[in-house]
Design an enzyme around this catalytic site. Structure first.
Site, PDB file in Angstrom:
ATOM      1  N   SER A 145       0.820  -1.242   0.109  1.00 24.61           N
ATOM      2  CA  SER A 145       0.111  -0.011  -0.168  1.00 24.61           C
ATOM      3  C   SER A 145       0.836   1.275   0.035  1.00 24.61           C
ATOM      4  O   SER A 145       1.693   1.436  -1.095  1.00 24.61           O
ATOM      5  CB  SER A 145      -0.808   0.038   1.318  1.00 24.61           C
ATOM      6  OG  SER A 145      -2.038   0.754   1.002  1.00 24.61           O
ATOM      7  N   ASP A 221     -10.113  -5.436  -3.128  1.00 27.25           N
ATOM      8  CA  ASP A 221      -9.459  -4.607  -2.387  1.00 27.25           C
ATOM      9  C   ASP A 221     -10.218  -3.481  -2.085  1.00 27.25           C
ATOM     10  O   ASP A 221     -10.720  -2.833  -3.046  1.00 27.25           O
ATOM     11  CB  ASP A 221      -8.181  -4.116  -2.987  1.00 27.25           C
ATOM     12  CG  ASP A 221      -7.454  -3.205  -1.914  1.00 27.25           C
ATOM     13  OD1 ASP A 221      -7.664  -2.290  -1.506  1.00 27.25           O
ATOM     14  OD2 ASP A 221      -6.008  -3.424  -2.035  1.00 27.25           O
ATOM     15  N   HIS A 254      -7.542  -5.894   1.084  1.00 26.41           N
ATOM     16  CA  HIS A 254      -6.388  -5.035   1.435  1.00 26.41           C
ATOM     17  C   HIS A 254      -5.269  -5.726   2.586  1.00 26.41           C
ATOM     18  O   HIS A 254      -4.377  -4.952   2.995  1.00 26.41           O
ATOM     19  CB  HIS A 254      -6.664  -3.782   1.465  1.00 26.41           C
ATOM     20  CG  HIS A 254      -5.685  -2.590   1.296  1.00 26.41           C
ATOM     21  ND1 HIS A 254      -5.030  -2.491   0.084  1.00 26.41           N
ATOM     22  CD2 HIS A 254      -4.960  -1.568   2.224  1.00 26.41           C
ATOM     23  CE1 HIS A 254      -4.099  -1.532   0.206  1.00 26.41           C
ATOM     24  NE2 HIS A 254      -4.131  -1.159   1.548  1.00 26.41           N
TER      25      HIS A 254
END
Lengths: 275, 275
Positions: A145, A221, A254
């Site tokens: 990320s 995600d 995620h």
């Protein structure tokens, strides 16, 4: 420099160290996994950059990279995600200030005094690791990320410094998404020309080295369409003829469950370049 | 029954469910990993019991059992460690009350109203799992520390219910160590005769079934000499000719780093009995 934790893990040792980081002007912690091979010989190093809200703990407790690091004989260094301490500026949200350093060198008040995570990860941390641990100068970099953004930017800005790079669910175009726009405006100012040096999609266009990018992205995600937008990296790499392996995984979100599911393949990718 | 979380993981799905547990008189959460094989056919189930202070989260986020569960086609169910909620009695210390159910059925006030983790894990939870998920009636059980004690006691008290049992760093003789003495005095009263039914070392002497016990213990475990004392289980098994494989691992401590290092071998052990 002080050792805070040490745990036997997969035949090696997972340690956490604290030191006074001079470029950050504060005490910093990082995790370092020393595989069993490092008792006999110097090993290459993978740097792992974590995402928003994380410390050095998230990756070392949840990703299970140790198993593959032990298999391949790779040291894994996982720093914290921002400067820390009472003297360090902070903000209300989870996406600015502590836990959200974005791996840039801030130029704006009040951030510029401490928020220099790029300089720390690119220079001070590897110098420290290479002076104090049984490692070679062979380096790879990866992250998740915000840390995936950091890994891509570090690799693209420093040709020859990393033998391989990969990312999970990276923020590939921070200049074009809300997380990045908020952080860059605060850390770098509102002149968007200054943002190009910190944006993987922009950097790909002028990269001096064609280091292949390995990117894994979950299709479930929750940040995919708003913050991550991997199609922008696909376009930028196509336009620049920069090698990219973008793998989309149906159903994955995620979380660290996604990272733990594919970290073995990333470690194998880095091992082919490092070992 | 309500699904709280669902994350793709290693080709399967890691879920967390909440339901009203009738034997506990409160809402309870449990983790359940559904391996990819469970989309095609019913799979056997490993029950995992966690240690002091844990919830259903610790094992599912840190142990990386999903990788091996996916490899072998085993469903993994990880309940919370005690009843929960405002109506449930608690105590100051981490080793009594919430997070410290010790997998017994309490007989003493104020605990007897809710603290029936043995009945819950032995009966209500498997009945629920077997009614609502794609599983067979083949069961195995494992756990860590207080949960290792729970796994050994459950297996020894219920011949034929589990095809295999294992434990990491278990409290093998709670009647003889401070954690167990405190908890048993509170939950079961001060008459030590009532403790024998909840003590693996005592139960081995009269076990109706010779189910082999697999136990892994770290030699750098900070609780080894005071709370765990695996030599007492060794003596009890020798005296009763009960099969025990006790593996001592130099350097390993009481943390999840130890569990993550050897969970693959435990999953393989259970797979041989289950699949």
């Amino acid at each position: 420099m002080q050792r805070i934790e040490a745990h036997a893990s997969c035949g090696g040792v997972q340690e956490v160290w604290q030191h006074d980081a001079s470029v950050l002007g504060c005490a910093m912690r990082f995790g370092i996994y020393l595989p069993p091979q490092s008792r006999e010989r110097a090993c290459p190093v993978l740097y792992w950059l974590s995402g928003l809200t994380c410390t050095e703990q998230n990756f070392i407790t949840k990703a299970n990279a140790q198993r593959y690091a032990a298999e391949h004989g790779i040291v894994v260094v996982a720093p914290d995600t921002s400067p820390r301490g009472d003297a360090v500026a902070d903000a209300e949200g989870y996406d600015l200030g502590k836990g959200a350093g974005f791996y840039v060198d801030a130029t704006q008040a009040p951030w510029a005094a401490h928020y220099r995570m790029h300089d720390y990860v690119a220079n001070e941390l590897p110098a420290l690791v290479e002076a104090r641990f049984p490692v070679t100068a062979a380096r790879a970099i990866s992250g998740h990320s915000m840390g995936g953004h950091g890994a891509l930017v570090l690799a693209l800005r420093h040709p020859g410094r990393y033998r391989s790079v990969s990312a999970f669910s990276p923020i590939v175009a921070p200049s074009q998404v809300p997380w990045g726009e908020k952080a860059f405006a605060a850390y770098l100012g509102t002149n968007r020309a200054a943002w190009r040096n910190w944006d993987a999609c922009a950097l790909v266009a002028t990269a001096a080295e064609r280091l292949p990018l390995l990117v894994d992205q979950g299709e479930a995600d929750e940040f995919l369409a708003t913050q991550l937008r991997p199609e922008l990296l696909e376009e930028a790499c196509r336009a620049a003829a920069h090698p990219l392996q973008l793998r989309r995984h149906a159903g994955y979100d995620h979380s660290y469950y996604f990272i733990a599911s594919f970290i073995g393949e990333h470690m194998a990718h880095h091992s082919r370049a490092l070992v």
